[in-house]
Design an enzyme around this catalytic site. Structure first.
Site, PDB file in Angstrom:
ATOM      1  CB  ALA A  93       7.046  -3.811  -9.091  1.00  0.00           C
TER       2      ALA A  93
ATOM      3  CG  LEU B 192       7.108   1.473  -6.491  1.00  0.00           C
ATOM      4  CD1 LEU B 192       6.682   3.035  -6.421  1.00  0.00           C
ATOM      5  CD2 LEU B 192       5.898   0.727  -6.594  1.00  0.00           C
TER       6      LEU B 192
ATOM      7  N   GLY C 217       0.801  -1.315  -0.066  1.00  0.00           N
ATOM      8  CA  GLY C 217      -0.027   0.019   0.111  1.00  0.00           C
ATOM      9  C   GLY C 217       0.876   1.193   0.059  1.00  0.00           C
TER      10      GLY C 217
ATOM     11  CD  GLU D  20       4.241  -1.235  -9.916  1.00  0.00           C
ATOM     12  OE1 GLU D  20       4.842  -0.481  -9.381  1.00  0.00           O
ATOM     13  OE2 GLU D  20       3.591  -2.189  -9.354  1.00  0.00           O
ATOM     14  N   GLY D  21       4.339   3.712 -12.322  1.00  0.00           N
ATOM     15  CA  GLY D  21       4.867   4.969 -12.927  1.00  0.00           C
ATOM     16  C   GLY D  21       4.336   5.154 -14.159  1.00  0.00           C
TER      17      GLY D  21
END
Length: 398
Positions: A256, A253, A139, A377-378
């Site tokens: 991922a 991140l 989260g 993820e951006g």
């Protein structure tokens, strides 16, 4: 991980990029591909329609060693980063939502605990998560804090030796299924981003609520939730002791995003192979449309784009295995490969014509899934600005 060997050629790999994989990585590729085609592909349209995959599938993924597979110890498979990328590719060749589950479990929740957690936290959660006996989520994003996580409103305040969390998180993959959540919260607003800390939160803790997001038109096989924390009390040792500031969540991140670089190749490959097969069987004007110049123009363009994406993923895999991969390079990969995959899906859909919008073929499902992969993820814009900062030395975020 139980290994199988598949000697059939990969017709979408024009430059034989996979020949550079090690024998072990190729064996893992073949095992995951066989699993994906036999146990996922026949059911994915049903799961997409239903809005989620069965919980029993998590245990099966754990048995195959797919969860946190590139992490060491605590029941994790300890594979190379390249093998993890290849597994992401084979899963996303079926559906982005399946790869998203594995990414969230391994590269976000498990990696956060593995990299930043205490030994007690690692022993408590990582073996269960690796085995598929527990599901994790991560989260960070909030309704008003997406690209700028430093603006988060979720707070953790001290109450004696405990922590009390209040706030909410949005668009949380695996949220409705999770047994444990890694939650990032502001502990000291006077420190700005430096006050952000991570907490390991069992989801059965009083004050924790997960509300599933309904009505999604993309990533439907992936469960998504809003998480709400209402005076949620945690013991003092629930904090990830080694992570302070945004460096902690951003490192997760990056893990991922690396998987996305590979996963997008899988989605693109599926679309390309579907279009190529369809073009051979679709007859117009007395012959297969594969024989028309404009169709071959599209197929050639898709094949070249797929090859470039494969080479980029392989290069980043080698860098990561050498512990030389940096966030800017990951931004290059995420930006380029998701763009390439989405363009491939859209082009493949035109070859399939009206058939391309049905569940009889995977192309349109890949296309709508990739619309989400493009921004999570951006976003494209944030990765462009990250690359721009690396090129110019000037930050344009604010």
């Amino acid at each position: 991980m139980t290994l199988l060997h598949d000697t059939s050629p990969d017709t979408a790999d024009l430059l034989a990029v996979d020949d550079e994989l090690t024998e072990t990585d190729r064996d893992i590729r073949d095992t995951v591909r066989s699993f994906a085609r036999a146990e996922l592909a026949p059911y994915i349209a049903e799961w997409f329609d239903a809005g989620g995959m069965p919980r029993a599938l998590v245990k099966r993924m754990g048995e195959l060693g797919l969860l946190g597979m590139h992490l060491e110890g605590y029941g994790c498979a300890g594979t190379t980063a390249t093998a993890y990328g290849v597994a992401c590719r084979e899963l996303e060749a079926i559906d982005s939502g399946l790869r998203s589950f594995v990414s969230t479990q391994g590269s976000l929740a498990m990696y956060a605990i593995h990299r930043w957690g205490s030994e007690k936290q690692k022993q408590r959660w990582l073996p269960q998560l690796a085995a598929g006996d527990a599901v994790g989520c991560f989260g960070l994003t909030e309704p008003d804090a997406g690209s700028d996580p430093s603006a988060m409103r979720t707070v953790a305040r001290r109450h004696g030796t405990d922590w009390v969390l209040d706030g909410s998180k949005m668009w949380i993959t695996n949220g409705p299924l999770a047994d444990v959540a890694v939650i990032w919260a502001q502990t000291d607003a006077s420190q700005g981003a430096r006050g952000i800390r991570g907490f390991v939160v069992p989801t059965d803790t009083p004050g924790f609520r997960a509300q599933e997001v309904r009505g999604k038109l993309s990533l439907r096989a992936s469960a998504t939730a809003e998480l709400v924390f209402d005076s949620l009390r945690l013991p003092g040792d629930a904090m990830l002791p080694e992570a302070a500031g945004l460096g902690g969540p951003l490192s997760c991140l990056s893990e991922a995003r690396y998987g996305i670089v590979w996963g997008a190749v899988g989605a693109a490959r599926s679309c390309f192979e579907t279009a190529l097969s369809y073009a051979h069987h679709r007859i117009q004007f007395g012959r297969p449309i594969a024989g028309f110049q404009l169709t071959q123009h599209k197929l050639a363009g898709m094949a070249v784009s797929l090859t470039q994406a494969s080479l980029l993923a392989a290069r980043l895999g080698r860098l990561k295995d050498a512990d030389e991969l940096n966030p800017t390079q990951i931004s290059v990969g995420k930006l380029a490969n998701v763009r390439a995959a989405l363009d491939t899906a859209r082009t493949a859909r035109t070859i399939l014509g009206g058939s391309g919008i049905t569940q009889d073929y995977p192309v349109f499902r890949h296309m709508v899934n990739l619309e989400t992969v493009l921004t999570y993820e951006g976003t494209e814009e944030m990765h462009e600005l990250s690359i721009g900062k690396a090129l110019t030395g000037l930050a344009a975020f604010r």
